[in-house]
Write a protein that holds these residues in place. Sequence first.
Motif, mmCIF file in Angstrom:
data_model
loop_
_atom_site.group_PDB
_atom_site.id
_atom_site.type_symbol
_atom_site.label_atom_id
_atom_site.label_comp_id
_atom_site.label_asym_id
_atom_site.label_seq_id
_atom_site.Cartn_x
_atom_site.Cartn_y
_atom_site.Cartn_z
ATOM 1 N N PRO A 1 2.026 1.528 -13.524
ATOM 2 C CA PRO A 1 1.390 0.331 -14.053
ATOM 3 C C PRO A 1 1.263 -0.799 -13.147
ATOM 4 N N ASP A 2 2.218 -0.731 -11.913
ATOM 5 C CA ASP A 2 2.322 -1.282 -11.246
ATOM 6 C C ASP A 2 1.132 -0.576 -9.730
ATOM 7 N N ILE A 3 0.668 0.487 -10.438
ATOM 8 C CA ILE A 3 -1.304 0.678 -9.136
ATOM 9 C C ILE A 3 -1.815 0.406 -9.636
ATOM 10 N N LEU A 4 -2.257 -0.929 -9.152
ATOM 11 C CA LEU A 4 -3.865 -1.339 -9.138
ATOM 12 C C LEU A 4 -4.902 -0.576 -9.575
ATOM 13 N N SER A 5 -4.975 0.404 -7.798
ATOM 14 C CA SER A 5 -5.817 1.143 -7.724
ATOM 15 C C SER A 5 -5.524 2.409 -6.498
ATOM 16 N N ALA A 6 -6.428 3.491 -6.854
ATOM 17 C CA ALA A 6 -6.111 4.340 -5.593
ATOM 18 C C ALA A 6 -7.792 4.790 -4.966
ATOM 19 N N THR A 7 -7.356 4.000 -3.322
ATOM 20 C CA THR A 7 -9.202 4.916 -2.711
ATOM 21 C C THR A 7 -8.795 6.481 -2.278
ATOM 22 N N VAL A 8 -9.386 7.182 -2.668
ATOM 23 C CA VAL A 8 -8.735 8.206 -1.960
ATOM 24 C C VAL A 8 -9.520 8.707 -1.386
ATOM 25 N N LEU A 9 -9.194 10.384 -0.623
ATOM 26 C CA LEU A 9 -9.832 10.833 -0.162
ATOM 27 C C LEU A 9 -9.823 12.451 -0.754
ATOM 28 N N ARG B 1 -1.590 -0.944 -3.976
ATOM 29 C CA ARG B 1 -2.801 -0.320 -3.885
ATOM 30 C C ARG B 1 -2.498 0.965 -3.209
ATOM 31 N N VAL B 2 -3.074 2.627 -3.626
ATOM 32 C CA VAL B 2 -3.201 3.602 -2.869
ATOM 33 C C VAL B 2 -3.900 3.612 -1.370
ATOM 34 N N ILE B 3 -4.065 4.140 -1.077
ATOM 35 C CA ILE B 3 -4.639 4.181 0.087
ATOM 36 C C ILE B 3 -4.426 5.854 0.611
ATOM 37 N N LEU C 1 -1.455 -2.490 10.607
ATOM 38 C CA LEU C 1 -2.569 -3.063 11.630
ATOM 39 C C LEU C 1 -3.557 -4.517 10.892
ATOM 40 N N ARG C 2 -3.601 -3.664 9.433
ATOM 41 C CA ARG C 2 -4.487 -5.183 8.756
ATOM 42 C C ARG C 2 -3.199 -5.872 8.144
ATOM 43 N N GLY C 3 -2.286 -5.575 8.582
ATOM 44 C CA GLY C 3 -1.384 -6.294 8.329
ATOM 45 C C GLY C 3 -0.913 -6.118 6.076
ATOM 46 N N SER C 4 -1.500 -5.189 6.075
ATOM 47 C CA SER C 4 -0.169 -4.032 4.261
ATOM 48 C C SER C 4 1.301 -3.379 4.736
ATOM 49 N N ARG C 5 1.979 -3.565 3.621
ATOM 50 C CA ARG C 5 3.011 -3.730 3.846
ATOM 51 C C ARG C 5 3.003 -2.098 3.356
ATOM 52 N N VAL C 6 3.209 -1.148 3.849
ATOM 53 C CA VAL C 6 2.829 0.472 4.348
ATOM 54 C C VAL C 6 4.024 1.007 3.922
ATOM 55 N N THR C 7 4.064 2.017 2.278
ATOM 56 C CA THR C 7 4.876 3.097 1.578
ATOM 57 C C THR C 7 3.914 4.359 2.517
ATOM 58 N N ALA C 8 4.528 4.756 3.533
ATOM 59 C CA ALA C 8 4.217 6.687 3.074
ATOM 60 C C ALA C 8 4.915 7.745 2.955
ATOM 61 N N LEU C 9 4.732 8.489 1.890
ATOM 62 C CA LEU C 9 5.284 9.997 1.207
ATOM 63 C C LEU C 9 4.880 10.278 2.304
ATOM 64 N N GLU C 10 6.044 11.231 2.772
ATOM 65 C CA GLU C 10 5.804 12.601 3.585
ATOM 66 C C GLU C 10 6.500 14.327 3.580
ATOM 67 N N LYS C 11 6.135 15.137 2.886
ATOM 68 C CA LYS C 11 6.726 16.310 3.086
ATOM 69 C C LYS C 11 7.510 16.640 3.906
ATOM 70 N N VAL D 1 0.659 -1.419 0.393
ATOM 71 C CA VAL D 1 0.171 0.234 -0.343
ATOM 72 C C VAL D 1 0.877 1.266 -0.314
ATOM 73 N N LEU D 2 1.036 1.872 -0.556
ATOM 74 C CA LEU D 2 1.244 3.165 -1.301
ATOM 75 C C LEU D 2 0.285 4.453 -0.533
ATOM 76 N N GLU D 3 0.670 4.921 0.549
ATOM 77 C CA GLU D 3 0.257 6.546 1.260
ATOM 78 C C GLU D 3 1.086 7.848 1.390
ATOM 79 N N VAL D 4 0.046 8.801 1.020
ATOM 80 C CA VAL D 4 0.627 10.200 0.532
ATOM 81 C C VAL D 4 0.216 10.748 1.317
ATOM 82 N N GLY D 5 1.146 11.372 2.450
ATOM 83 C CA GLY D 5 0.503 12.736 3.268
ATOM 84 C C GLY D 5 0.229 11.741 4.628
#
Length: 283
Positions: free
Chosen positions: A144-152, A123-125, A76-86, A60-64
């Motif tokens: 191409p390796d991002i399958l979906s983006a679920t975003v606010l 997956r972007v969340i 906590l749901r078991g995802s391997r998270v990469t988080a981008l923070e400026k 999972v990729l998270e931005v901000g």
Amino acid sequence: MTDPPAPPTDLPLYSPARVRELLARHGLRPTKSLGQNFLIDGNILRAIAEAGGAAPGVPVLEVGPGLGVLTRELALRGSRVTALEKDERLRPALTETLAGLDVEVVWGDALDFDYSSLPPGTRVIANLPYYITGVLLSRFMGAPDILSATVLVQKEVGGRLAAHPGEDNYGFLSALAALHGRVRHVRDVPRGAFFPAPDVTSSVIRLDFDRERPAPEPAFLAFVEAALHHRRKTLRNNLRLAGYPAPDIGAALEVAGLRPDVRAEDVPLGTLRAAATALGVVR
């Protein structure tokens, strides 16, 4: 001098009291220019993670990530998270809130990140910073390796993403999303679900990218953007402003079966492609 009160660690991280305590203890204030509005509603957090497909082993990729409220839920749901923070000021807070979790925080501007470096099936969340939403979505679509983006996103932006030709909100962002896959509105989110509360209502939107479909050619994307650039003008006038010769435009509209006074936002993408083909933009 008495010691300051202990942090309310018995409260969930998304609780308003815990968020305020973290900000105060680390000397932080949300920065409006960075779009920092922290989620404080557990139901919304769980709905985003669920809709986004956060699950054991899913990259999972998270931005901000902000204070790590959504990040924790994903990890906590078991995802391997990469988080981008400026915002480097958040480093001590994130070190605290994400301790022991499978999260890699990448410090830097999301606009400079190499999205092609992400693992397949990502997956972007994310609760996207509102001021760069469109640019980031475009980057996700092109990776191409991002399958979906679920975003606010702002509710208005969500409406534009999900709009179809002929609808009031239809524009280039709508076309871009349709060219890469499909859009689903998950739910609206009230302003009170954030601290501080933003000026607008938000929406959770999920974009699923069809990676079996050939990516749209850059020339066609530029053509669609030019065609939809001025919403109040006809397709003919928009194409003239983009530099296409008037006689060629007239012939292309005729080949595509379009009226001379048609507006681009009323034209299905397949028909718009027929006009682009007649103009020699694409084959």
